[in-house]
Design a protein around this motif. Structure first.
Motif, PDB file in Angstrom:
ATOM      1  N   GLU A  28       0.811  -1.215   0.000  1.00  0.00           N
ATOM      2  CA  GLU A  28       0.000   0.000   0.000  1.00  0.00           C
ATOM      3  C   GLU A  28       0.846   1.267   0.000  1.00  0.00           C
ATOM      4  O   GLU A  28       0.369   2.324  -0.346  1.00  0.00           O
ATOM      5  CB  GLU A  28      -0.955  -0.019   1.178  1.00  0.00           C
ATOM      6  N   LYS A  32       0.207   6.008  -5.152  1.00  0.00           N
ATOM      7  CA  LYS A  32      -0.146   7.357  -4.701  1.00  0.00           C
ATOM      8  C   LYS A  32      -1.569   7.351  -4.158  1.00  0.00           C
ATOM      9  O   LYS A  32      -2.450   6.709  -4.711  1.00  0.00           O
ATOM     10  CB  LYS A  32      -0.075   8.338  -5.866  1.00  0.00           C
ATOM     11  N   GLY A  33      -1.787   8.092  -3.101  1.00  0.00           N
ATOM     12  CA  GLY A  33      -3.128   8.213  -2.539  1.00  0.00           C
ATOM     13  C   GLY A  33      -3.681   6.871  -2.112  1.00  0.00           C
ATOM     14  O   GLY A  33      -3.073   6.151  -1.333  1.00  0.00           O
ATOM     15  N   SER A  34      -4.842   6.509  -2.659  1.00  0.00           N
ATOM     16  CA  SER A  34      -5.466   5.243  -2.282  1.00  0.00           C
ATOM     17  C   SER A  34      -5.020   4.080  -3.162  1.00  0.00           C
ATOM     18  O   SER A  34      -5.478   2.963  -2.992  1.00  0.00           O
ATOM     19  CB  SER A  34      -6.996   5.373  -2.356  1.00  0.00           C
ATOM     20  N   HIS A  35      -4.135   4.343  -4.112  1.00  0.00           N
ATOM     21  CA  HIS A  35      -3.654   3.281  -4.996  1.00  0.00           C
ATOM     22  C   HIS A  35      -2.720   2.353  -4.236  1.00  0.00           C
ATOM     23  O   HIS A  35      -2.063   2.756  -3.289  1.00  0.00           O
ATOM     24  CB  HIS A  35      -2.928   3.867  -6.206  1.00  0.00           C
ATOM     25  N   ARG A  36      -2.665   1.110  -4.680  1.00  0.00           N
ATOM     26  CA  ARG A  36      -1.788   0.125  -4.044  1.00  0.00           C
ATOM     27  C   ARG A  36      -1.129  -0.736  -5.108  1.00  0.00           C
ATOM     28  O   ARG A  36      -1.686  -0.948  -6.180  1.00  0.00           O
ATOM     29  CB  ARG A  36      -2.567  -0.725  -3.060  1.00  0.00           C
ATOM     30  N   PRO A  54      -6.085   0.963  -8.471  1.00  0.00           N
ATOM     31  CA  PRO A  54      -6.732   1.912  -7.568  1.00  0.00           C
ATOM     32  C   PRO A  54      -7.288   1.194  -6.347  1.00  0.00           C
ATOM     33  O   PRO A  54      -7.702   0.048  -6.431  1.00  0.00           O
ATOM     34  CB  PRO A  54      -7.856   2.518  -8.410  1.00  0.00           C
ATOM     35  N   HIS A  56      -9.918   2.119  -4.776  1.00  0.00           N
ATOM     36  CA  HIS A  56     -11.335   2.473  -4.644  1.00  0.00           C
ATOM     37  C   HIS A  56     -12.190   1.218  -4.548  1.00  0.00           C
ATOM     38  O   HIS A  56     -11.675   0.103  -4.531  1.00  0.00           O
ATOM     39  CB  HIS A  56     -11.783   3.308  -5.848  1.00  0.00           C
TER      40      HIS A  56
END
Length: 93
Positions: A28, A32-36, A54, A56
């Motif tokens: 994780e 970037k951000g919520s991307h893994r 993503p 999401h």
């Protein structure tokens, strides 16, 4: 292609990878951000490949297509990419 639930996709992906003798690691911190990042490793050869998805609720059809395109390009250099591509093709249909 239809949007796929990310949690269900990861659960199914883990099961299929176990069945094929591949190691799947979720990183994780790499996206970037919520991307893994998903890191696939073949314990027999030591080959490794990773992709970023993503984090999401759903993986869109566009992301699914891009994953398959990326894996097709990398498959010429890394043999594990061909196996991972076949797994994703089965899960995305």
């Amino acid at each position: 292609m239809k949007p796929k639930d990310a949690r269900k996709l990861l659960r199914d992906l883990r099961a299929v990878c176990r069945k094929h003798g591949l190691e799947l690691e979720l990183d994780e911190a790499r996206g970037k951000g919520s991307h893994r990042a998903l890191r696939f490793r073949d314990p027999d050869t030591g080959e490794e490949i990773s992709i970023v998805i993503p984090g999401h609720k759903a993986v869109s059809p566009g992301v699914q297509r891009e994953i398959l395109i990326y894996l097709a390009k990398v498959a010429a250099k890394v043999t594990i990419a061909e196996i991972v591509k076949a797994i994703f093709e089965r899960l995305f249909d």
